[in-house]
Design a protein around this motif. Structure first.
Motif, PDB file in Angstrom:
ATOM      1  N   ILE A 109       0.843  -1.203   0.000  1.00  0.00           N
ATOM      2  CA  ILE A 109       0.000   0.000   0.000  1.00  0.00           C
ATOM      3  C   ILE A 109       0.874   1.247   0.000  1.00  0.00           C
ATOM      4  N   VAL A 110       1.897   1.250   0.833  1.00  0.00           N
ATOM      5  CA  VAL A 110       2.807   2.398   0.925  1.00  0.00           C
ATOM      6  C   VAL A 110       3.507   2.626  -0.419  1.00  0.00           C
ATOM      7  N   ALA A 111       3.999   1.563  -1.017  1.00  0.00           N
ATOM      8  CA  ALA A 111       4.721   1.687  -2.287  1.00  0.00           C
ATOM      9  C   ALA A 111       3.793   2.112  -3.429  1.00  0.00           C
ATOM     10  N   GLU A 112       2.621   1.479  -3.529  1.00  0.00           N
ATOM     11  CA  GLU A 112       1.693   1.773  -4.618  1.00  0.00           C
ATOM     12  C   GLU A 112       1.138   3.191  -4.563  1.00  0.00           C
ATOM     13  N   ASN A 113       1.062   3.746  -3.362  1.00  0.00           N
ATOM     14  CA  ASN A 113       0.484   5.079  -3.199  1.00  0.00           C
ATOM     15  C   ASN A 113       1.533   6.152  -2.938  1.00  0.00           C
ATOM     16  N   ASN A 114       2.806   5.779  -3.086  1.00  0.00           N
ATOM     17  CA  ASN A 114       3.908   6.716  -2.921  1.00  0.00           C
ATOM     18  C   ASN A 114       3.806   7.476  -1.596  1.00  0.00           C
ATOM     19  N   LEU A 115       3.522   6.743  -0.520  1.00  0.00           N
ATOM     20  CA  LEU A 115       3.397   7.355   0.801  1.00  0.00           C
ATOM     21  C   LEU A 115       4.782   7.559   1.399  1.00  0.00           C
ATOM     22  N   PRO A 116       4.897   8.501   2.346  1.00  0.00           N
ATOM     23  CA  PRO A 116       6.221   8.826   2.900  1.00  0.00           C
ATOM     24  C   PRO A 116       6.937   7.645   3.562  1.00  0.00           C
ATOM     25  N   SER A 117       6.206   6.839   4.357  1.00  0.00           N
ATOM     26  CA  SER A 117       6.852   5.727   5.046  1.00  0.00           C
ATOM     27  C   SER A 117       5.820   4.775   5.628  1.00  0.00           C
ATOM     28  N   VAL A 118       6.282   3.582   5.937  1.00  0.00           N
ATOM     29  CA  VAL A 118       5.421   2.606   6.597  1.00  0.00           C
ATOM     30  C   VAL A 118       5.007   3.152   7.968  1.00  0.00           C
ATOM     31  N   ASN A 119       5.942   3.755   8.679  1.00  0.00           N
ATOM     32  CA  ASN A 119       5.628   4.312  10.002  1.00  0.00           C
ATOM     33  C   ASN A 119       4.519   5.351   9.922  1.00  0.00           C
ATOM     34  N   ASP A 120       4.618   6.247   8.973  1.00  0.00           N
ATOM     35  CA  ASP A 120       3.609   7.287   8.812  1.00  0.00           C
ATOM     36  C   ASP A 120       2.238   6.670   8.523  1.00  0.00           C
ATOM     37  N   PHE A 121       2.213   5.682   7.641  1.00  0.00           N
ATOM     38  CA  PHE A 121       0.961   5.011   7.290  1.00  0.00           C
ATOM     39  C   PHE A 121       0.351   4.318   8.511  1.00  0.00           C
ATOM     40  N   ILE A 122       1.171   3.587   9.246  1.00  0.00           N
ATOM     41  CA  ILE A 122       0.666   2.880  10.430  1.00  0.00           C
ATOM     42  C   ILE A 122       0.155   3.867  11.464  1.00  0.00           C
ATOM     43  N   ASN A 123       0.866   4.978  11.673  1.00  0.00           N
ATOM     44  CA  ASN A 123       0.396   5.998  12.620  1.00  0.00           C
ATOM     45  C   ASN A 123      -0.958   6.558  12.203  1.00  0.00           C
ATOM     46  N   GLN A 124      -1.121   6.827  10.894  1.00  0.00           N
ATOM     47  CA  GLN A 124      -2.406   7.339  10.415  1.00  0.00           C
ATOM     48  C   GLN A 124      -3.514   6.310  10.601  1.00  0.00           C
ATOM     49  N   CYS A 125      -3.218   5.048  10.342  1.00  0.00           N
ATOM     50  CA  CYS A 125      -4.214   3.987  10.534  1.00  0.00           C
ATOM     51  C   CYS A 125      -4.616   3.866  12.002  1.00  0.00           C
ATOM     52  N   LEU A 126      -3.641   3.931  12.883  1.00  0.00           N
ATOM     53  CA  LEU A 126      -3.938   3.841  14.314  1.00  0.00           C
ATOM     54  C   LEU A 126      -4.782   5.017  14.788  1.00  0.00           C
ATOM     55  N   LYS A 127      -4.435   6.222  14.340  1.00  0.00           N
ATOM     56  CA  LYS A 127      -5.218   7.403  14.724  1.00  0.00           C
ATOM     57  C   LYS A 127      -6.654   7.284  14.235  1.00  0.00           C
ATOM     58  N   PHE A 128      -6.839   6.859  12.977  1.00  0.00           N
ATOM     59  CA  PHE A 128      -8.175   6.689  12.430  1.00  0.00           C
ATOM     60  C   PHE A 128      -8.954   5.648  13.233  1.00  0.00           C
ATOM     61  N   SER A 129      -8.321   4.533  13.536  1.00  0.00           N
ATOM     62  CA  SER A 129      -8.980   3.466  14.285  1.00  0.00           C
ATOM     63  C   SER A 129      -9.416   3.935  15.666  1.00  0.00           C
ATOM     64  N   ILE A 130      -8.545   4.646  16.350  1.00  0.00           N
ATOM     65  CA  ILE A 130      -8.864   5.128  17.694  1.00  0.00           C
ATOM     66  C   ILE A 130      -9.990   6.151  17.655  1.00  0.00           C
ATOM     67  N   GLU A 131      -9.942   7.060  16.686  1.00  0.00           N
ATOM     68  CA  GLU A 131     -10.977   8.090  16.576  1.00  0.00           C
ATOM     69  C   GLU A 131     -12.335   7.505  16.211  1.00  0.00           C
ATOM     70  N   ASN A 132     -12.351   6.343  15.587  1.00  0.00           N
ATOM     71  CA  ASN A 132     -13.601   5.736  15.136  1.00  0.00           C
ATOM     72  C   ASN A 132     -13.947   4.465  15.915  1.00  0.00           C
ATOM     73  N   LEU A 133     -13.356   4.327  17.074  1.00  0.00           N
ATOM     74  CA  LEU A 133     -13.542   3.140  17.889  1.00  0.00           C
ATOM     75  C   LEU A 133     -14.893   3.168  18.600  1.00  0.00           C
TER      76      LEU A 133
END
Length: 64
Positions: free
Chosen positions: A32-56
């Motif tokens: 996902i990170v590579a296909e979407n040219n995202l900054p890093s795996v860490n950044d992606f995981i942090n965003q996923c965690l924030k989204f999950s917590i906010e929508n828990l």
């Protein structure tokens, strides 16, 4: 020759933490990170965690 310019980025407070991620899940994350040219795996995981917590939503167990 162009000047070497250092750009100051706002630093966030990070803490290194080790956890285990299933190998196939990590491979999906890397893809996902590579296909979407995202900054890093860490950044992606942090965003996923924030989204999950906010929508828990926590559901209470029932005896039924």
């Amino acid at each position: 020759m162009p000047d070497f310019v250092i750009k100051v980025k706002k630093k966030k407070e990070y803490e290194q933490f080790t956890c285990r991620i299933e190998a196939d899940l990590l491979e999906k994350i890397r893809n996902i990170v590579a296909e979407n040219n995202l900054p890093s795996v860490n950044d992606f995981i942090n965003q996923c965690l924030k989204f999950s917590i906010e929508n828990l939503t926590v559901m209470e167990e029932s005896d039924e």
